[in-house]
Motif scaffolding. Structure first.
Motif, PDB file in Angstrom:
ATOM      1  N   GLN A  42       0.827  -1.215   0.000  1.00 31.80           N
ATOM      2  CA  GLN A  42       0.000   0.000   0.000  1.00 31.80           C
ATOM      3  C   GLN A  42       0.861   1.264   0.000  1.00 31.80           C
ATOM      4  OE1 GLN A  42      -3.480  -0.150  -0.159  1.00 31.80           O
ATOM      5  NE2 GLN A  42      -2.982  -2.309  -0.458  1.00 31.80           N
ATOM      6  N   CYS A  44       2.205   2.700   2.536  1.00 28.85           N
ATOM      7  CA  CYS A  44       1.505   3.493   3.546  1.00 28.85           C
ATOM      8  C   CYS A  44       1.604   2.759   4.875  1.00 28.85           C
ATOM      9  CB  CYS A  44       0.056   3.491   3.068  1.00 28.85           C
ATOM     10  SG  CYS A  44      -1.046   4.592   3.871  1.00 28.85           S
ATOM     11  N   ILE A  49      -3.513   3.655   7.089  1.00 30.88           N
ATOM     12  CA  ILE A  49      -4.583   2.870   6.440  1.00 30.88           C
ATOM     13  C   ILE A  49      -5.839   2.913   7.323  1.00 30.88           C
ATOM     14  CG2 ILE A  49      -5.277   0.587   5.561  1.00 30.88           C
ATOM     15  CD1 ILE A  49      -2.258   0.023   5.078  1.00 30.88           C
ATOM     16  N   ILE A  52      -7.317   6.545   7.096  1.00 27.12           N
ATOM     17  CA  ILE A  52      -7.871   6.989   5.810  1.00 27.12           C
ATOM     18  C   ILE A  52      -8.974   6.057   5.317  1.00 27.12           C
ATOM     19  CG2 ILE A  52      -7.285   7.496   3.382  1.00 27.12           C
ATOM     20  CD1 ILE A  52      -4.402   8.167   4.497  1.00 27.12           C
ATOM     21  N   LYS A  53      -8.730   4.758   5.413  1.00 23.72           N
ATOM     22  CA  LYS A  53      -9.684   3.801   4.810  1.00 23.72           C
ATOM     23  C   LYS A  53     -10.514   3.043   5.851  1.00 23.72           C
ATOM     24  CE  LYS A  53      -7.729   3.970   0.556  1.00 23.72           C
ATOM     25  NZ  LYS A  53      -8.220   3.767  -0.777  1.00 23.72           N
ATOM     26  N   PHE A  57     -11.461  -2.024   5.840  1.00 26.75           N
ATOM     27  CA  PHE A  57     -10.621  -2.060   4.639  1.00 26.75           C
ATOM     28  C   PHE A  57      -9.304  -2.768   4.958  1.00 26.75           C
ATOM     29  CE2 PHE A  57      -7.358  -0.225   1.856  1.00 26.75           C
ATOM     30  CZ  PHE A  57      -7.942  -0.402   0.600  1.00 26.75           C
TER      31      PHE A  57
END
Ligand code: S3P
Length: 171
Positions: A42, A44, A49, A52-53, A57
């Motif tokens: 990712q 990231c 993660i 943001i998601k 996710f």
């Protein structure tokens, strides 16, 4: 006992990564960590993660990651994120992938090791000790259910835990 991959599961801070690296060195089996693989793919960090998601996710990424581990022909030592075994599908996949070892630690040990850590999104905020206690009560049976072997790691050094795993697996 199966002698394929060795998979380390357990709550955050139980020593999966440090023990995994040690075992990998001793057994000359390459080491993999699902969190690190996800971060690389990712590009990231795990905490980003989550931010943001969201957690759902991230959990999908964990399943994808475990599925991707079946391509390797060589035996590995694999540590997996502390929440990965919460999904039944992941538990089934791990059992097919190798011998699952649960590194069981008490909330006090975990709290002591994770004091000041800022990388675990689920332990942010007020009263992390209480969060650890609650989550361990909730997750303990799931870790146990996922495991072929359970090791109590409180008070043990990385070397001692790695030695015990070798003995249990007759390596
Ligand atoms: C999590 C554990 C973390 C990481 C994420 C969620 C969990 O991995 O996957 O922060 O739900 O227990 P470690 O167990 O390696 O800290």
């Amino acid at each position: 006992m199966k002698k394929e991959n060795i998979i380390l599961v357990g709550y955050m801070g139980c020593g999966k990564s440090t023990v995994g690296k040690k075992l990998s060195f001793v057994l000359k089996q390459p080491y993999l960590d699902t969190d690190k693989l996800i971060e690389q793919k990712q590009n990231c960090q795990i905490s980003e993660i989550f931010d943001i998601k969201g957690e759902a996710f991230f959990r999908d990424l964990e399943t994808e990651c475990v599925e991707s581990l079946f391509v390797y022909k060589q035996k590995h030592v694999i540590s997996v994120g502390g929440g990965l075994v919460l999904r039944e599908k992941n538990r089934e996949l791990l059992k097919q992938l190798g011998t699952v070892v649960y590194l069981r630690a008490t909330p006090d040990t975990i709290f002591d090791r994770l004091k000041g850590d800022t990388t675990r999104p689920l332990l942010r905020g007020e009263n992390p000790y209480q969060k650890i206690c609650d989550m361990i009560i909730q997750r303990g049976p799931v870790y146990q259910q996922s495991a072929d072997i359970i090791l109590d790691v409180d008070g043990l050094s990385v070397e001692e835990v790695a030695d015990q795993i070798e003995k249990e697996l007759n390596l």
